[in-house]
Design a protein around this motif. Structure first.
Motif, mmCIF file in Angstrom:
data_model
loop_
_atom_site.group_PDB
_atom_site.id
_atom_site.type_symbol
_atom_site.label_atom_id
_atom_site.label_comp_id
_atom_site.label_asym_id
_atom_site.label_seq_id
_atom_site.Cartn_x
_atom_site.Cartn_y
_atom_site.Cartn_z
ATOM 1 N N GLU A 50 0.812 -1.210 0.000
ATOM 2 C CA GLU A 50 0.000 0.000 0.000
ATOM 3 C C GLU A 50 0.851 1.269 0.000
ATOM 4 O O GLU A 50 0.575 2.208 -0.739
ATOM 5 N N SER A 61 -4.710 5.236 -5.498
ATOM 6 C CA SER A 61 -4.861 4.555 -4.211
ATOM 7 C C SER A 61 -4.603 3.063 -4.372
ATOM 8 O O SER A 61 -4.758 2.505 -5.450
ATOM 9 N N THR A 63 -5.185 -0.704 -2.108
ATOM 10 C CA THR A 63 -5.739 -1.403 -0.956
ATOM 11 C C THR A 63 -5.390 -2.877 -1.070
ATOM 12 O O THR A 63 -5.723 -3.522 -2.065
ATOM 13 N N ASN A 65 -5.973 -6.612 0.220
ATOM 14 C CA ASN A 65 -6.968 -7.427 0.910
ATOM 15 C C ASN A 65 -6.287 -8.721 1.326
ATOM 16 O O ASN A 65 -6.023 -9.594 0.499
#
Length: 116
Positions: A50, A61, A63, A65
């Motif tokens: 990230e 951006s 992200t 998981n």
């Protein structure tokens, strides 16, 4: 009448210029298998993805998981491509879909994050 047509043409032209200047944003989810079961804690896996991938050109951006072992990236299409994003992930030492992890990047990861 001529002034009305000219005015409409002007409005139409400004709309075209405005639409062409609008940058295009896309989202992609890339499979990033990871054997680390605590990557948010040690910050060398998910945190690294990230933070460092977020600095790459054209990335808005990132992200990670942990449960799905995927990385979702929002990026600007005029500044980068999905192929380049996969390459950047690989350079950080992670597989990215079919792109294998760069050996030097993999070597930089913590031992607990290498599955071994």
């Amino acid at each position: 009448m001529f002034k009305t047509i000219l005015f409409i043409a002007f409005l139409f032209g400004t709309q075209l210029v405005s639409a062409q200047k609008e940058p295009s944003k896309q989202t992609v989810t890339i499979k990033t298998p990871n054997t680390c079961d605590h990557c948010k804690v040690c910050e060398t896996c998910g945190g690294k993805l990230e933070a460092e991938l977020g600095l790459a050109k054209g990335i808005q951006s990132v992200t990670y998981n942990e449960a799905d072992q995927t990385t979702t990236v929002v990026y600007w299409t005029k500044k980068t491509t999905v192929e380049q994003i996969r390459k950047e992930i690989s350079l950080l030492g992670f597989d990215a879909d079919e792109v294998k992890a760069d050996p030097n990047g993999y070597r930089e990861r913590d031992g607990c994050c290498k599955g071994g």
